[in-house]
Scaffold this motif. Structure first.
Motif, PDB file in Angstrom:
ATOM      1  N   THR A 103      -2.997  17.271  -9.128  1.00 37.32           N
ATOM      2  CA  THR A 103      -2.793  16.861  -7.731  1.00 37.32           C
ATOM      3  C   THR A 103      -4.054  16.211  -7.180  1.00 37.32           C
ATOM      4  N   GLY A 104      -5.223  16.815  -7.509  1.00 39.18           N
ATOM      5  CA  GLY A 104      -6.482  16.237  -7.022  1.00 39.18           C
ATOM      6  C   GLY A 104      -6.726  14.859  -7.582  1.00 39.18           C
ATOM      7  N   THR A 105      -6.398  14.666  -8.873  1.00 36.77           N
ATOM      8  CA  THR A 105      -6.574  13.354  -9.498  1.00 36.77           C
ATOM      9  C   THR A 105      -5.654  12.322  -8.851  1.00 36.77           C
ATOM     10  N   ALA A 106      -4.383  12.727  -8.649  1.00 40.20           N
ATOM     11  CA  ALA A 106      -3.426  11.805  -8.017  1.00 40.20           C
ATOM     12  C   ALA A 106      -3.856  11.464  -6.598  1.00 40.20           C
ATOM     13  N   LYS A 107      -4.394  12.443  -5.897  1.00 39.11           N
ATOM     14  CA  LYS A 107      -4.840  12.216  -4.521  1.00 39.11           C
ATOM     15  C   LYS A 107      -6.040  11.277  -4.487  1.00 39.11           C
ATOM     16  N   ALA A 108      -6.982  11.494  -5.446  1.00 40.76           N
ATOM     17  CA  ALA A 108      -8.157  10.614  -5.505  1.00 40.76           C
ATOM     18  C   ALA A 108      -7.745   9.176  -5.813  1.00 40.76           C
ATOM     19  N   ALA A 109      -6.770   9.033  -6.725  1.00 39.84           N
ATOM     20  CA  ALA A 109      -6.299   7.689  -7.074  1.00 39.84           C
ATOM     21  C   ALA A 109      -5.583   7.041  -5.895  1.00 39.84           C
ATOM     22  N   ALA A 110      -4.816   7.823  -5.152  1.00 40.82           N
ATOM     23  CA  ALA A 110      -4.081   7.268  -3.999  1.00 40.82           C
ATOM     24  C   ALA A 110      -5.030   6.752  -2.928  1.00 40.82           C
ATOM     25  N   ALA A 111      -6.204   7.382  -2.853  1.00 45.72           N
ATOM     26  CA  ALA A 111      -7.143   7.007  -1.796  1.00 45.72           C
ATOM     27  C   ALA A 111      -7.736   5.612  -2.000  1.00 45.72           C
ATOM     28  N   ILE A 112      -7.735   5.097  -3.214  1.00 47.11           N
ATOM     29  CA  ILE A 112      -8.378   3.789  -3.456  1.00 47.11           C
ATOM     30  C   ILE A 112      -7.354   2.655  -3.533  1.00 47.11           C
ATOM     31  N   ILE A 113      -6.083   2.971  -3.360  1.00 45.66           N
ATOM     32  CA  ILE A 113      -5.037   1.941  -3.428  1.00 45.66           C
ATOM     33  C   ILE A 113      -4.737   1.428  -2.027  1.00 45.66           C
ATOM     34  N   ASP A 114      -4.724   0.126  -1.843  1.00 46.69           N
ATOM     35  CA  ASP A 114      -4.417  -0.502  -0.560  1.00 46.69           C
ATOM     36  C   ASP A 114      -2.899  -0.512  -0.380  1.00 46.69           C
TER      37      ASP A 114
END
Length: 712
Positions: free
Chosen positions: A259-270
């Motif tokens: 979940t943390g990895t998915a959340k971190a990845a979501a944060a950098i997507i426009d």
């Protein structure tokens, strides 16, 4: 008291020596292992002390050295604790082989070496195979074996480990043989732990005790098996619960990571450009920059196997990003991916842009943990999801590692505890009971002179059992019984002449006791009637035999009780009042009092019509010596085939006989009498009759206080 002090002195002296060799054995293990590691020898030499102490001192010192050695080594190397089972098993087999004298033969020495090689190279290298982070020894040899194509990875590893173990175990056995040569054989019997709870036995006595006969198995074996099975059950339950909790913990941990990895990845997507990314892919400005960042996130997340970004639609998912790895080929941007079946239940939430809990898929086709996290645009609308997959094979690997650690430690502790239980059972239960049995068997096995009987009573008392439990109570009871029997035989022999002179007088006296020929008949009649009433009232109160227990039956049973032994009027006086045990012929005559009683009461019934209570008197007189299991007399009836009144009288009659003094015995205590009744429940007596009798002890004590207060 002197005997007990001698035992204590022996315990202190020998056990201090045994403790000393344990310390020496541990030191040998640690020193030689340190030398081998420091000099970079292809040896471990960490079981030399274990084997030496096991051969010299036995099971308990050997397993103690093996256990403590690994515990000390685990201070600097925690993985050493998981090899406790190896060191302890080596100690066990070393003792087993040594006790049978096999080390005096070349075949025995070779056999012990091979056993150590299999334990160290087999079990010892299965442990790291199933544990993460532990190096495999003889890697090059295992690779060569694997590359031949004849062996799989595991068998290659084990076979190479066994081969590489041979030098160490050969060196270990050679060093042990040198130590054995240097230690005089006369001292080897003094190096083990002892816990004598009796006078220590000499070698000849010990051998005799060890070979004592048992029906199927020894009491010691039963005790050890019971405790071992208990340990196994507790261990299995404990390990199962522990592994289950560990598995849930690991899954929760990886769920948070995913979940943390998915959340971190979501944060950098426009989020505002997701549709543009789907349409143009790599041609879209900033697409490749984001792809590089996502790839870095995946590479830095060692637990994550696959990272991707999908836009969830009604007809499937549109690929926004799919990070390619060595094992997974990336899907083309903009491609439509059919939503997997495992996500069908979550489609409404995904289409609504809501967060969902990590999904664990565990079936024959897929074993995966997936975390989805939404990506939002500037209007705070969910435009796609980042997915992070964790293959649960990684989790399984950690669980297997944890399970291996647990099992390895449990095996070591299990062997230690079994050896300790065997040691305690040997000295506290088995040896005292076997010694008592042998002395008692010698006491009663032949026709002894008075002098021989006195010597054997003395020999029995010299055992001086001091277990402090039921074994000691049994020993004291046996000593007292043997002593009393010897004195009784002495008195019988002294009075044999005068007994013959008294016979005529006794016959005349017995002739005057028609109504009270047995020594305690009057009180016996009153007491048994009272006990019968207690039992029938108890049966009625509990609702047992409700159809039979009518008020008339209850009254008839109590009124009939005094006539249960009426048939004894036909028994000769010399049998009825014989002070000793009846012969088989006399016993057969004594048994006829039941049929005689039946005949007498039936004659009375035929002459006195209307006295129906005599029918229960007949039943009691005829069948009160029948047994619940069918082994009684006169007809061998069993169970509820025996008339109820007779089953009730059987309990009352035996209890009174136990708690009443007779010319051949003293009255048993209430506790002892009740114990005998309890033991006979379901075999000699109707279980329900015994049960209600036990439940009515207050009423029973009232009867005893009136007639036999000495039994209370």
């Amino acid at each position: 008291m002197k005997g007990f002090q001698k035992i204590v002195h022996i315990l202190k002296r020998q056990n201090v020596l045994a403790l000393f060799i344990c310390i020496v054995g541990i030191a040998i293990n640690l020193v030689l292992n340190t030398v081998a590691v420091t000099m970079d020898l292809p040896l471990y030499l960490d079981t030399v002390g274990t084997v030496s102490v096991a051969v010299l001192g036995g099971y308990l010192p050997g397993v103690i050295v093996g256990l403590v050695t690994n515990i000390i080594k685990s201070i600097s190397n925690p993985t050493s604790l998981y090899y406790v089972s190896v060191n302890v098993l080596i100690a066990f087999f070393a003792t087993f082989i040594s006790k049978r004298g096999w080390l005096k033969h070349v075949a025995g020495i070779i056999g012990m070496t091979l056993a150590f090689v299999l334990i160290g190279g087999g079990l010892g290298n299965l442990i790291p195979w199933f544990m993460e982070g532990l190096s495999f020894y003889s890697k090059s040899m295992s690779e060569m074996l694997y590359e031949t194509g004849y062996f799989d990875a595991l068998s290659s590893h084990i076979l190479s480990s066994i081969v590489m173990e041979i030098p160490d175990k050969v060196a270990t056995v050679l060093i042990v043989l040198i130590i054995l040569y240097l230690v005089p054989e006369k001292y080897t019997d003094r190096l083990g732990f002892v816990w004598w709870a009796q006078k220590p036995l000499k070698d000849a006595e010990f051998d005799l005790t060890d070979k004592s006969k048992t029906r199927i198995s020894s009491l010691k074996l039963k005790v050890i098996l019971t405790q071992a099975l208990s340990l196994i059950v507790i261990s299995v339950v404990g390990v199962s619960l522990s592994v289950g909790i560990y598995r849930e913990t690991i899954i929760d941990e990886h769920s948070r990571i995913a979940t943390g990895t998915a959340k971190a990845a979501a944060a950098i997507i426009d989020g505002d450009r997701v549709d543009e990314f789907i349409k143009k892919g790599h041609d879209a400005k900033g697409y490749d920059d984001t792809l590089v960042i996502l790839d870095n996130i995946l590479q830095n997340s060692t637990e994550i196997e696959h990272l991707y970004v999908y836009k969830v639609l009604e007809d499937g998912c549109r690929v926004v990003y799919d990070i390619e790895t060595d094992d997974i080929e990336a899907k083309k941007t903009g491609a439509i991916v059919e939503l997997e079946e495992r996500f069908h239940d979550y489609v409404p939430k995904l289409l609504a842009g809501k967060e969902i809990e990590p999904i664990v898929t565990d079936d024959s086709r897929l074993y995966l943990l997936t975390a989805y996290y939404p990506v939002y645009d500037s209007q705070d609308r969910c435009v796609c999801y980042v997915g992070a997959d964790v293959t649960l094979g990684v989790i399984n690997s950690k669980i297997n590692s944890y399970l291996t650690e647990m099992i390895s430690v449990y095996i070591g502790l299990f062997v230690v505890l079994c050896v300790l239980m065997n040691w305690m059972a040997e000295y506290q239960v088995s040896l005292p009971l076997k010694t008592i049995t042998n002395r008692v068997y010698s006491f009663v096995s032949s026709d002894n002179t008075q002098k021989e009987l006195d010597e054997k009573v003395k020999s029995l008392r010299e055992i001086d059992v001091r277990t402090g439990d039921e074994v000691e109570l049994l020993y004291n009871a046996v000593c007292n019984m043997s002593s009393n029997q010897t004195e009784q035989i002495r008195s019988i022999r002294r009075l044999s002449d005068s007994t013959a002179k008294m016979q005529d007088g006794l016959v005349i006296t017995m002739a005057d006791m028609v109504e009270n020929r047995d020594s305690d008949t009057g009180a016996h009649i009153q007491k048994t009637a009272a006990y019968v009433k207690i039992i029938v009232d108890g049966l009625k109160k509990k609702g047992y035999y409700a159809e039979k227990l009518t008020p008339k039956f209850m009254s008839d049973a109590v009124r009939s009780a005094p006539l249960h032994d009426v048939g004894k009027i036909d028994i000769p006086d010399e049998i009825l009042n014989k002070p000793g045990k009846l012969t088989d012929e006399e016993y057969e005559i004594m048994k006829t009092h039941t049929t005689a009683g039946k005949r007498i009461v039936e004659n009375a019934i035929s002459t006195v019509e209307g006295d129906n209570y005599l029918k229960e008197a007949r039943n009691m007189a005829a069948y009160h010596h029948e047994r619940w299991d069918g082994k009684g007399y006169p007809e061998g009836l069993h169970g509820e085939v025996i008339p109820l009144s007779a089953r009730i009288m059987a309990v009352a009659d035996v209890f009174d006989a136990l708690t009443s003094p007779r010319i051949y015995k003293e009255a048993f205590s209430l506790v002892k009498a009740l114990l005998i009744l309890e033991e006979g429940k379901g075999t000699q007596f109707d279980p329900k009759c015994v049960e209600v009798f036990m439940d009515s002890l207050d009423e029973v004590k009232v009867v005893l206080s009136k007639y036999n207060p000495e039994a209370l």
